[in-house]
Design a protein around this motif. Structure first.
Motif, short mmCIF file in Angstrom:
data_model
loop_
_atom_site.label_atom_id
_atom_site.label_comp_id
_atom_site.label_asym_id
_atom_site.label_seq_id
_atom_site.Cartn_x
_atom_site.Cartn_y
_atom_site.Cartn_z
N LEU A 94 0.87 -1.27 0.02
CA LEU A 94 0.15 -0.07 0.11
C LEU A 94 0.99 1.02 0.14
CD1 LEU A 94 -3.16 0.34 0.04
CD2 LEU A 94 -3.12 0.63 2.60
N LEU A 95 1.98 1.34 0.81
CA LEU A 95 2.82 2.39 0.87
C LEU A 95 3.60 2.51 -0.54
CD1 LEU A 95 4.39 4.57 2.34
CD2 LEU A 95 5.86 2.92 2.98
N GLY A 96 3.77 1.37 -1.13
CA GLY A 96 4.65 1.23 -2.42
C GLY A 96 3.57 2.00 -3.58
N ALA A 120 -2.70 -0.22 -7.70
CA ALA A 120 -4.07 -0.81 -7.39
C ALA A 120 -4.04 -2.11 -7.27
CB ALA A 120 -5.29 -0.23 -8.22
N TYR A 121 -3.42 -2.78 -8.34
CA TYR A 121 -3.67 -4.19 -8.52
C TYR A 121 -2.60 -4.87 -7.53
CZ TYR A 121 -2.11 -8.77 -10.20
OH TYR A 121 -2.09 -10.25 -10.31
N THR A 122 -1.42 -4.21 -7.44
CA THR A 122 -0.58 -5.06 -6.33
C THR A 122 -1.00 -4.97 -5.04
OG1 THR A 122 1.53 -4.42 -7.74
CG2 THR A 122 1.92 -5.06 -5.45
N PRO A 123 -1.24 -4.24 -4.27
CA PRO A 123 -1.83 -4.18 -2.89
C PRO A 123 -2.83 -5.11 -2.95
CG PRO A 123 -1.58 -1.73 -3.49
CD PRO A 123 -1.65 -2.41 -4.81
N ALA A 124 -4.10 -4.96 -3.72
CA ALA A 124 -5.27 -5.89 -3.69
C ALA A 124 -4.78 -7.17 -3.76
CB ALA A 124 -6.20 -5.34 -4.79
N ALA A 125 -4.06 -7.45 -4.92
CA ALA A 125 -3.78 -8.89 -5.31
C ALA A 125 -2.99 -9.80 -4.16
CB ALA A 125 -2.80 -9.11 -6.40
N VAL A 157 8.62 -10.39 -5.43
CA VAL A 157 8.76 -9.82 -6.72
C VAL A 157 8.01 -8.61 -6.83
CG1 VAL A 157 8.71 -10.31 -9.22
CG2 VAL A 157 9.54 -12.23 -7.58
N ALA A 158 6.56 -8.69 -6.69
CA ALA A 158 5.76 -7.69 -6.62
C ALA A 158 6.05 -6.47 -5.98
CB ALA A 158 4.36 -8.09 -6.23
N LEU A 159 6.80 -6.68 -4.78
CA LEU A 159 7.09 -5.42 -4.04
C LEU A 159 8.47 -4.87 -4.79
CD1 LEU A 159 6.66 -6.56 -0.41
CD2 LEU A 159 5.02 -5.01 -1.80
N GLY A 160 9.28 -5.78 -5.18
CA GLY A 160 10.37 -5.17 -6.08
C GLY A 160 10.10 -4.54 -7.12
N VAL A 161 8.96 -5.05 -7.96
CA VAL A 161 8.53 -4.01 -9.28
C VAL A 161 8.12 -2.80 -8.48
CG1 VAL A 161 6.65 -3.84 -11.04
CG2 VAL A 161 8.11 -6.20 -10.36
#
Length: 132
Positions: free
Chosen positions: A17-19, A82-87, A100-104
């Motif tokens: 969410l912060l990212g 939006a997608y990353t935190p929800a997913a 990986v998602a947080l790295g992206v």
């Protein structure tokens, strides 16, 4: 409301969410700096909102999109908003996929931050003030 899908998701969600907030703010900053070169930003804002909502997964989650559209969305920074935190929260991204998602997201923060610094260095030359 439902609880996060797993303990890992519960810990990773606030980070995601912060990212997302940082990526969104940097995109907004870049969009705002368009005003240094144009007289009207309404058209740019409308185009940005449409593109950002579609490719962020806010209207349709990325996992429902057809292959080529999803691939395009995954290469753009909007999915990090939006997608990353929800997913992460819903368990669509699990295990090492979370890292990986947080790295992206972190990569987009670095890239957009560098781009913002560059655009700001150019925009400062366009500012003219008068008076004392």
């Amino acid at each position: 409301g439902q609880a996060p899908a797993s303990t890992a998701a519960g810990f990773a969600y606030p980070v995601a969410l912060l990212g997302a907030l940082l990526v969104n703010q940097l995109l907004g900053l870049l969009l705002g700096m368009v005003s240094f070169w144009t007289l009207e930003v309404t058209g740019a804002l409308m185009a940005y909102r449409f593109i950002a909502q579609f490719f962020s997964g806010a209207l349709v989650p990325l996992w429902f999109m057809p292959g080529p559209v999803r691939l395009a969305a995954e290469w753009l920074p909007f999915q990090a908003t939006a997608y990353t935190p929800a997913a992460v929260y819903l368990g669509q991204i699990e295990g090492s996929g979370i890292a990986v998602a947080l790295g992206v997201q972190l990569a987009w923060i670095a890239a957009l931050g560098a781009l913002s610094a560059f655009v700001w260095s150019r925009a400062r030359r366009r500012v003219m003030s008068q008076g004392g």
